[in-house]
Design a protein around this motif. Structure first.
Motif, PDB file in Angstrom:
ATOM      1  N   LEU A  74       5.646  34.505  15.570  1.00 25.63           N
ATOM      2  CA  LEU A  74       7.088  34.552  15.294  1.00 25.63           C
ATOM      3  C   LEU A  74       7.789  33.303  15.822  1.00 25.63           C
ATOM      4  N   TYR A  75       7.384  32.833  16.997  1.00 25.54           N
ATOM      5  CA  TYR A  75       7.930  31.591  17.542  1.00 25.54           C
ATOM      6  C   TYR A  75       7.695  30.440  16.573  1.00 25.54           C
ATOM      7  N   ILE A  76       6.455  30.287  16.122  1.00 24.27           N
ATOM      8  CA  ILE A  76       6.102  29.186  15.224  1.00 24.27           C
ATOM      9  C   ILE A  76       6.912  29.261  13.933  1.00 24.27           C
ATOM     10  N   ILE A  77       7.037  30.461  13.363  1.00 23.81           N
ATOM     11  CA  ILE A  77       7.764  30.638  12.107  1.00 23.81           C
ATOM     12  C   ILE A  77       9.229  30.253  12.275  1.00 23.81           C
ATOM     13  N   THR A 143       4.922  21.824  20.046  1.00 25.13           N
ATOM     14  CA  THR A 143       4.092  20.810  19.392  1.00 25.13           C
ATOM     15  C   THR A 143       3.561  21.329  18.057  1.00 25.13           C
ATOM     16  N   GLY A 144       3.111  22.581  18.048  1.00 19.20           N
ATOM     17  CA  GLY A 144       2.634  23.170  16.806  1.00 19.20           C
ATOM     18  C   GLY A 144       3.732  23.286  15.761  1.00 19.20           C
ATOM     19  N   SER A 145       4.938  23.639  16.198  1.00 19.82           N
ATOM     20  CA  SER A 145       6.056  23.776  15.266  1.00 19.82           C
ATOM     21  C   SER A 145       6.451  22.435  14.670  1.00 19.82           C
ATOM     22  N   PHE A 146       6.501  21.387  15.497  1.00 18.91           N
ATOM     23  CA  PHE A 146       6.830  20.051  14.991  1.00 18.91           C
ATOM     24  C   PHE A 146       5.786  19.588  13.980  1.00 18.91           C
ATOM     25  N   THR A 147       4.528  19.869  14.266  1.00 18.43           N
ATOM     26  CA  THR A 147       3.455  19.479  13.355  1.00 18.43           C
ATOM     27  C   THR A 147       3.571  20.224  12.027  1.00 18.43           C
ATOM     28  N   LEU A 148       3.817  21.527  12.083  1.00 18.29           N
ATOM     29  CA  LEU A 148       3.963  22.307  10.856  1.00 18.29           C
ATOM     30  C   LEU A 148       5.211  21.897  10.079  1.00 18.29           C
ATOM     31  N   THR A 149       6.238  21.429  10.787  1.00 21.32           N
ATOM     32  CA  THR A 149       7.433  20.939  10.094  1.00 21.32           C
ATOM     33  C   THR A 149       7.086  19.793   9.159  1.00 21.32           C
ATOM     34  N   LEU A 150       6.252  18.871   9.640  1.00 22.01           N
ATOM     35  CA  LEU A 150       5.813  17.765   8.783  1.00 22.01           C
ATOM     36  C   LEU A 150       5.015  18.264   7.587  1.00 22.01           C
ATOM     37  N   MET A 151       4.290  19.360   7.762  1.00 17.16           N
ATOM     38  CA  MET A 151       3.440  19.870   6.696  1.00 17.16           C
ATOM     39  C   MET A 151       4.236  20.583   5.610  1.00 17.16           C
ATOM     40  N   VAL A 152       5.300  21.289   5.984  1.00 14.70           N
ATOM     41  CA  VAL A 152       6.034  22.091   5.001  1.00 14.70           C
ATOM     42  C   VAL A 152       7.251  21.372   4.437  1.00 14.70           C
TER      43      VAL A 152
END
Length: 295
Positions: A74-77, A143-152
């Motif tokens: 939920l945090y990541i989303i 860090t995971g959220s920033f990385t996924l931001t670049l992906m989506v």
């Protein structure tokens, strides 16, 4: 009576074959989706119970649970969508409504299309080095959220662009001709009219966030512990906020680890939870978009 009518021409054998092929393809697509969901639920639903959802795995307490992974997911989303959605939609608005067509716009569009095709493991390596080491966030949910931001971002940007292009130009000229400012026209006419396409982009991004594992292994880690809450509301809130700076494995990471350990029942149970989360979030996203469109 003339037999060469439009009604007779509609019943040509090739048309009927194509129509049958369309129905068969649609049926197979739906059947495949339902089959996967049914198989996962049959294999894993018996594992899902209240203890499984509200506890963490502990050898001392002899419990198996995914509460920590659920919180991390939920945090990541939330963090990823809060960052990626305004940037992606804003970029699409600029490219489609403000920027003049030319080499620069074509280069930006080519770059976003290229980003969407880069393997997620490459994003994970970049996120680990740049966000984790250079910026000092380490292995953390942030860090995971920033990385996924670049992906989506490419998903949201391109879908929003295509949605804006489907709005007729007469809407724009009519609104501007009546004295509306450009931003007011975008906010009250273009965005509501293109909302279905924007929501599609967000749902696709949501699916990639929930299903990602390779990039998060390099950036967010695999910790599954819950914050140690106390009775004070302020302290609990501070611990929840600090959780974003700590390592945390999502449900997909835990599913991968359970499969590695040979715990297939737990893995299928996590799969059931993931499917339910995706369905609920997709439904909530569509309901929110319909409400905004009506307003």
């Amino acid at each position: 009576m003339n037999k060469d009518t439009l009604y007779v021409k509609r019943k040509r054998p090739t048309d009927m074959l194509l129509l049958a092929a369309i129905y068969i393809s649609a049926t197979l697509a739906v059947a495949l989706l339902l089959g996967i969901i049914l198989y996962v639920f049959v294999k894993g639903i018996h594992t899902v119970n209240w203890a499984f959802l509200t506890t963490v795995t502990s050898a001392r307490k002899q419990t198996t649970g995914i509460a920590g992974n659920l919180l991390n997911t939920l945090y990541i989303i939330v963090i990823t969508l809060l960052i990626a959605t305004p940037i992606g939609v804003g970029s699409a608005i600029y490219l489609n409504e403000y920027a003049k067509p030319g080499k620069l716009v074509s280069l930006i569009e080519f770059t976003t299309e290229t980003l969407s095709g880069i393997p997620s493991i490459i994003f994970g390596l970049f996120g680990m080095i740049f966000f984790g080491e250079t910026l000092g966030f380490g292995y953390s949910l942030l860090t995971g959220s920033f990385t996924l931001t670049l992906m989506v971002l490419p998903l949201i940007t391109r879908n929003t662009q295509e949605a804006l292009r489907t709005v007729p130009d007469s809407y724009r000229t009519g609104a501007l001709g009546m004295g509306s400012t450009k931003w007011h026209m975008i906010r009250t006419i273009l965005l509501p009219s293109s909302m279905p396409g924007i929501v599609t982009g967000i749902i696709l991004a949501l699916g990639r966030i929930v299903g990602e594992s390779a990039a998060l292994l390099f950036t967010a880690g695999s910790d599954y512990k819950l914050p140690k809450f106390t009775g004070a509301f302020g302290d609990n809130l501070a611990k929840l906020a600090h959780k974003a700076m700590e390592s945390g494995g999502t449900l997909t990471i835990e599913l991968y680890l359970q499969m590695q350990k040979g715990q297939y029942d737990n893995a299928f149970g996590i799969g059931c939870v993931l499917i339910v989360i995706v369905l609920i979030l997709n439904l909530l996203t569509k309901l929110a978009a319909n409400k905004l469109r009506r307003e």
